[in-house]
Design a protein around this motif. Structure first.
Motif, PDB file in Angstrom:
ATOM      1  N   GLU A 336      33.106  22.771  35.146  1.00  0.00           N
ATOM      2  CA  GLU A 336      32.295  23.786  35.696  1.00  0.00           C
ATOM      3  C   GLU A 336      33.168  25.145  36.100  1.00  0.00           C
ATOM      4  N   ALA A 337      34.200  24.867  36.621  1.00  0.00           N
ATOM      5  CA  ALA A 337      35.040  26.010  37.223  1.00  0.00           C
ATOM      6  C   ALA A 337      35.495  26.673  36.185  1.00  0.00           C
ATOM      7  N   VAL A 338      35.865  26.053  34.789  1.00  0.00           N
ATOM      8  CA  VAL A 338      36.514  26.785  33.853  1.00  0.00           C
ATOM      9  C   VAL A 338      35.384  27.702  33.312  1.00  0.00           C
ATOM     10  N   ARG A 339      34.115  27.179  33.087  1.00  0.00           N
ATOM     11  CA  ARG A 339      33.067  28.160  32.649  1.00  0.00           C
ATOM     12  C   ARG A 339      33.085  29.427  33.467  1.00  0.00           C
ATOM     13  N   ARG A 340      32.803  29.080  34.740  1.00  0.00           N
ATOM     14  CA  ARG A 340      32.717  30.167  35.588  1.00  0.00           C
ATOM     15  C   ARG A 340      33.681  31.236  35.576  1.00  0.00           C
ATOM     16  N   THR A 341      34.911  30.782  35.298  1.00  0.00           N
ATOM     17  CA  THR A 341      36.231  31.597  35.200  1.00  0.00           C
ATOM     18  C   THR A 341      35.854  32.339  34.015  1.00  0.00           C
ATOM     19  N   LEU A 342      35.649  31.801  32.861  1.00  0.00           N
ATOM     20  CA  LEU A 342      35.501  32.717  31.661  1.00  0.00           C
ATOM     21  C   LEU A 342      34.210  33.476  31.713  1.00  0.00           C
ATOM     22  N   ARG A 343      33.322  33.462  32.528  1.00  0.00           N
ATOM     23  CA  ARG A 343      32.495  34.258  32.607  1.00  0.00           C
ATOM     24  C   ARG A 343      32.947  35.447  33.342  1.00  0.00           C
ATOM     25  N   GLY A 344      33.978  35.248  33.965  1.00  0.00           N
ATOM     26  CA  GLY A 344      34.514  36.261  34.669  1.00  0.00           C
ATOM     27  C   GLY A 344      34.538  36.209  36.277  1.00  0.00           C
TER      28      GLY A 344
END
Length: 389
Positions: A336-344
């Motif tokens: 989840e942290a990776v997904r949020r990071t890649l969203r900016g």
């Protein structure tokens, strides 16, 4: 022999020959491609060939005996009539006159002719006739106008180019330079035409290399992409990327032209970015906290020395693959942290990670998105802090 001494048969033979010659002359005269005529020295029409009559749908009766400038060829313009009259007067004084002039055809269309008047003299040198001749050059003039428009369009496009444009002769002398290049260098067109390009626009240290490029051009006729320095009037040096071509006619060198893009600011930006990247690399190298840089596919592209000190893996072991150091119970939270990071988003997270020797560390990590030079997502950066008590 006097005419009265000739026999009747001889006179008849001469008369037949004269008629045959006259018939041949009239045939050639009337079928000539150009417009021909015969005028008295004062401009009175004696004869106009059939080609000349046909273009205005006239007959001999319409023109013979009239002053040439008053005939139907010139009726469309008093100014043209005046000019033709002056030409007749000049030819009547023994001058050969030639100029381009218009007339109206039988379709009431303006046609252009290459017109001339030539005086004819007798054995005593007296002018006995004037010969008007006209060659229709309307098509030629249309072609000239089309070519002129093409040249004007080409020149306008060159002047409007946001890129540099220059042309040189075989000796490297400047022939033309467009407004964009003149403005960037601070010159007027009068200041640059006729100057030697190498000595005026290339820094001395760069001249041998640019001269070699010119020599290569003479052999290959084309350069794909060459970068060199160009000197401005105030001493500034611009980085310019050039593409160029040699133009030849019948195999002979005519001129060279080059189209260039000023990449000075771009190079400065790249150099500044490289310097910035180097500074960030030094900061990451010196950081006491472990740092990893991942690609968008999750592969490791960088780990700093502190990462090896904390977790035990070196960069050589990890480059190009993922790191198997996430405990199973932390997997969902990490994804989840990776997904949020890649969203900016920048993510702050407390989690756990495994070391190479199997120890479990309590970790506080910060994430940030990594963009490439085109502002596209390239991956993410993760900074770890060991908060194990």
């Amino acid at each position: 022999m006097k005419d009265q001494d000739k026999s009747k048969d001889e006179l008849i033979s001469e008369l037949v020959e004269c008629r045959r010659s006259l018939k041949m002359f009239n045939s050639v005269f009337n079928q000539a491609f150009q417009y021909l005529g015969l005028l008295k020295p004062d401009g009175t029409v004696v004869k106009i060939n059939q080609t000349g009559l046909d273009v205005v749908k006239a007959s001999d009766e319409d023109v013979v005996g009239r002053l040439f400038w008053e005939t139907s060829w010139w009726r469309h313009s008093p100014e043209v009539q005046r000019r033709v009259r002056e030409a007749v007067l000049d030819a009547g004084k023994g001058e050969f006159v030639r100029f381009e002039v218009t007339y109206t055809s039988k379709q009431n269309q303006f046609r252009c002719i290459d017109f001339s008047l030539k005086p004819v003299t007798d054995e005593q040198g007296q002018i006995i006739f004037l010969i008007p001749e006209g060659r229709d050059i309307t098509y030629n003039k249309k072609i000239e106008k089309t070519l002129q428009l093409e040249v004007e369009l080409r020149n306008s496009m060159i002047e409007a180019l946001p890129a540099f444009f220059i042309s040189l002769d075989q000796d490297g002398t400047v022939l033309t330079m467009n407004a964009t290049m003149l403005q960037a260098l601070g010159y007027s067109i009068k200041e640059v035409v006729g100057t030697d390009y190498l000595t005026m626009f290339v820094p001395e240290r760069d001249r041998p290399r640019v001269d070699r490029v010119f020599q290569t051009l003479m052999q290959e006729d084309y350069i794909e992409l060459v970068e060199n320095l160009v000197l401005a009037k105030d001493g500034r040096e611009l980085n310019v990327e050039w593409r160029g071509r040699v133009i030849r006619e019948e195999g002979q060198f005519k001129f060279f032209f080059g189209v260039g893009i000023d990449v000075t600011e771009r190079k400065r930006a790249v150099e500044a970015l490289q310097a910035s990247e180097e500074r960030y690399r030094l900061v990451m190298e010196a950081s006491p906290d472990p740092i990893t840089v991942y690609s968008a596919a999750g592969e490791v592209i960088y780990v700093n020395p502190a990462f090896k000190q904390t977790f035990g893996w070196s960069g050589e072991e990890l480059l190009g693959r993922g790191i198997d150091f996430i405990p199973p119970h932390e997997t969902a939270k990490t994804q989840e942290a990776v997904r949020r990071t890649l969203r900016g988003e920048s993510v702050l997270l407390e989690t756990q990670r495994l070391t190479k020797d199997g120890r479990v560390l309590d970790i506080q990590l910060n994430t940030a998105i990594l963009l490439d030079r085109d502002a596209r997502v390239a991956g993410d950066i993760v900074i770890y802090r060991n908060i194990t008590e």
